[in-house]
Write a protein that holds these residues in place. Structure first.
Motif, PDB file in Angstrom:
ATOM      1  N   VAL A   1      33.852  31.060  38.338  1.00  0.00           N
ATOM      2  CA  VAL A   1      33.494  30.618  39.691  1.00  0.00           C
ATOM      3  C   VAL A   1      33.864  31.692  40.706  1.00  0.00           C
ATOM      4  O   VAL A   1      33.083  32.005  41.621  1.00  0.00           O
ATOM      5  CB  VAL A   1      34.198  29.283  40.023  1.00  0.00           C
ATOM      6  N   ASP A   2      35.058  32.289  40.569  1.00  0.00           N
ATOM      7  CA  ASP A   2      35.477  33.357  41.473  1.00  0.00           C
ATOM      8  C   ASP A   2      34.514  34.538  41.418  1.00  0.00           C
ATOM      9  O   ASP A   2      34.271  35.204  42.427  1.00  0.00           O
ATOM     10  CB  ASP A   2      36.891  33.840  41.113  1.00  0.00           C
ATOM     11  N   ALA A   3      33.957  34.791  40.219  1.00  0.00           N
ATOM     12  CA  ALA A   3      33.098  35.966  40.043  1.00  0.00           C
ATOM     13  C   ALA A   3      31.643  35.713  40.415  1.00  0.00           C
ATOM     14  O   ALA A   3      30.993  36.570  41.017  1.00  0.00           O
ATOM     15  CB  ALA A   3      33.173  36.447  38.586  1.00  0.00           C
TER      16      ALA A   3
ATOM     17  N   PRO B   1      27.203  43.950  35.804  1.00  0.00           N
ATOM     18  CA  PRO B   1      28.480  44.547  36.208  1.00  0.00           C
ATOM     19  C   PRO B   1      29.563  43.508  36.483  1.00  0.00           C
ATOM     20  O   PRO B   1      30.732  43.720  36.148  1.00  0.00           O
ATOM     21  CB  PRO B   1      28.102  45.312  37.484  1.00  0.00           C
ATOM     22  N   ALA B   2      29.179  42.390  37.102  1.00  0.00           N
ATOM     23  CA  ALA B   2      30.175  41.352  37.386  1.00  0.00           C
ATOM     24  C   ALA B   2      30.714  40.749  36.088  1.00  0.00           C
ATOM     25  O   ALA B   2      31.907  40.467  35.971  1.00  0.00           O
ATOM     26  CB  ALA B   2      29.556  40.262  38.249  1.00  0.00           C
ATOM     27  N   LEU B   3      29.818  40.557  35.092  1.00  0.00           N
ATOM     28  CA  LEU B   3      30.252  39.998  33.815  1.00  0.00           C
ATOM     29  C   LEU B   3      31.186  40.960  33.087  1.00  0.00           C
ATOM     30  O   LEU B   3      32.157  40.542  32.444  1.00  0.00           O
ATOM     31  CB  LEU B   3      29.030  39.684  32.949  1.00  0.00           C
TER      32      LEU B   3
ATOM     33  N   ILE C   1      34.815  40.630  33.955  1.00  0.00           N
ATOM     34  CA  ILE C   1      35.556  39.474  33.468  1.00  0.00           C
ATOM     35  C   ILE C   1      36.443  39.902  32.301  1.00  0.00           C
ATOM     36  O   ILE C   1      36.000  40.587  31.379  1.00  0.00           O
ATOM     37  CB  ILE C   1      34.591  38.356  33.025  1.00  0.00           C
ATOM     38  N   ASP C   2      37.679  39.516  32.341  1.00  0.00           N
ATOM     39  CA  ASP C   2      38.668  39.917  31.331  1.00  0.00           C
ATOM     40  C   ASP C   2      38.511  39.055  30.080  1.00  0.00           C
ATOM     41  O   ASP C   2      39.298  38.142  29.830  1.00  0.00           O
ATOM     42  CB  ASP C   2      40.068  39.770  31.942  1.00  0.00           C
TER      43      ASP C   2
ATOM     44  N   GLY D   1      43.766  46.047  35.508  1.00  0.00           N
ATOM     45  CA  GLY D   1      43.414  46.198  36.915  1.00  0.00           C
ATOM     46  C   GLY D   1      42.740  44.969  37.488  1.00  0.00           C
ATOM     47  O   GLY D   1      42.817  44.719  38.694  1.00  0.00           O
ATOM     48  N   ASP D   2      42.058  44.181  36.657  1.00  0.00           N
ATOM     49  CA  ASP D   2      41.385  42.964  37.107  1.00  0.00           C
ATOM     50  C   ASP D   2      41.628  41.876  36.069  1.00  0.00           C
ATOM     51  O   ASP D   2      40.746  41.500  35.304  1.00  0.00           O
ATOM     52  CB  ASP D   2      39.883  43.224  37.272  1.00  0.00           C
TER      53      ASP D   2
END
Length: 479
Positions: free
Chosen positions: A55-57, A186-188, A191-192, A239-240
């Protein structure tokens, strides 16, 4: 948002009166039907923070719609299940599907507050908490009525119209998220995923141990400890990260809120499932009668939430709730099969008071304490601790009712709940940050307060003023 947020508690609580009918239908023992509880809680405890991070992403709307659609599918699978294994699968699907609405709602509220510059919406937060709390205590009554009308299958079938309603309303009303820069790819990639996998393994091993805490299962604790250590090291270096442990490490008040959530729902769910099973087996009531007997619990929770919901202060709610909770679970020590019905009703009504106070207070505390940029995952973690408490409660019920829900077992459960409720009271008394939440910070401007919140990353500052002034409805201060 409210309708989506009740999908999880309604499915959690309706099952309380359905375990015995389902066990009879599939000739399954209590140890086997317990997996219907565990499957939902395991999926939810993992799914809430994971979906919260998504949801944040990617925004609240797509995750909300996907999750509520999965709830409808799970309802069909459960209603048509030919055996217990498929029924457990449907509960797992329900767990993941219902994990989206609450973090999506919290993220939407935070984004709307930032967009408009308005203070936190205490009324909406109260509605979200009240709906979840009230549905969780109305659930047994509703489940009993549905079973009386058409059998246990109806507690699964009801998810289909609820899912359709969520989908229609969500597509009509939920705002579309802004386009992700560079597209979804890129957003996916940000995700860690390894962190999520390590978190899932750690939590799964720990939960399986909770279900059967015995000498032969200690290896599960070892697995949880080792994988959990690897997870912590990785997240601290990332880092994320999936869960920003650096922020949590410096945010003692938020960690205390998670602990209170765990303790509160350990007590709540142990009472809900243990007391209900005793009413059916020990007292000999039908599923419908047991559900109706718990109706005053629902009414008490509704009344308390209606009276206190718009007040954003949390300290007094937690204090009163914890004291009443100790009194309510202590009363179980004096219950017997010959106890008058009015006594059984009164105990449920007393337990409804803390259920109407503590969940709302913890939710308001999280809204004030969490980093706004990670509101979705922080809200998901709050629900994770809620379901860790539910699993601990399930393990406790299995331990005190090894051969059925007897009065002796009920008294053993009562002693465990007294200890848990007292610990909740102690943690509330020890948390010095609570009196400041929900109070205006002197004459500081909203811009300064927002800036201070972002600088601290949601942590309590020793230089914060002690929170004097009038209570400002709808404005819990960030600490």
């Amino acid at each position: 948002m409210v309708l989506g947020s009740v999908l999880n508690p309604v499915n959690s609580s309706m099952l309380a009166v359905a375990l015995i009918p389902i066990g009879r239908a599939f000739d399954a023992s209590p140890a086997q039907t317990a997996w219907l509880v565990t499957g939902l809680y395991l999926a939810t405890a993992i799914g809430q923070p994971v979906i919260g991070r998504l949801v944040d992403a990617f925004g609240a709307r797509p995750l909300y719609l996907a999750g509520t659609a999965l709830v409808g599918v799970a309802g069909v699978v459960g209603a048509l299940a030919p055996g217990l294994g498929v029924l457990v699968l449907s509960r797992v699907l329900l767990g993941f599907g219902t994990s989206a609405a609450f973090p999506a709602s919290m993220a939407l509220l935070r984004a709307e507050s930032d967009r408009t510059g308005l203070t936190s919406p205490a009324g909406v937060l109260a509605a979200l908490s009240a709906s979840a709390q009230v549905i969780s205590v109305v659930g047994p009554t509703l489940g009993g009525l549905l079973i009386g009308l058409g059998g246990w299958q109806l507690i699964f079938t009801i998810n289909v119209p609820l899912s359709v309603a969520c989908l229609v309303l969500g597509m009509l009303w939920l705002p579309r998220p802004p386009r992700t820069a560079g597209g979804v790819g890129p957003a996916l990639r940000k995700i860690d995923l390894p962190g999520i996998a390590l978190f899932a393994v750690t939590l799964t091993a720990f939960m399986f141990f909770l279900m059967r805490p015995r000498v032969g299962s200690w290896y599960l604790l070892a697995v949880a400890a080792v994988v959990g250590t690897v997870f912590a090291v990785r997240e601290l270096r990332s880092g994320d990260p999936f869960i920003d442990l650096r922020v949590l490490r410096g945010n003692g008040p938020l960690l205390a809120t998670y602990l209170r959530q765990f303790l509160a729902f350990t007590t709540s769910y142990a009472f809900l499932y243990g007391y209900t099973q005793w009413l059916e087996e020990g007292r000999g009531l039908s599923s419908t009668s047991a559900g109706l007997l718990l109706l005053p619990l629902s009414l008490a929770a509704i009344g308390v939430t209606a009276l206190t919901g718009r007040n954003p202060e949390v300290h007094r709610k937690l204090l009163v709730g914890s004291v009443v909770q100790v009194a309510g679970v202590s009363a179980l020590l004096f219950v017997h099969v010959s106890s008058p019905v009015w006594v059984l009703i009164a105990i449920g009504a007393v337990i409804g008071v803390p259920q109407g106070l503590t969940g709302l207070a913890n939710q308001n505390a999280l809204y004030a304490q969490a980093d706004p940029e990670r509101m979705g995952s922080s809200a998901g973690l709050l629900r994770t601790f809620m379901y860790l408490g539910a699993l601990a409660a399930s393990a406790a019920n299995a331990a005190v009712f090894p051969h059925g829900a007897t009065t002796t077992g009920l008294h053993r459960m009562a002693w465990l709940l007294v200890a848990t409720a007292v610990l909740f009271l102690v943690t509330t008394l020890a948390d010095r940050s609570l009196p400041h939440i929900g109070r205006a910070e002197g004459n500081a401007s909203p811009a300064n307060k927002a800036s201070a919140g972002k600088t601290s990353g949601g942590r309590a500052s020793e230089e914060d003023p002690p929170g004097g002034g009038d209570v400002t409805a709808g404005e819990p201060t960030r600490h």
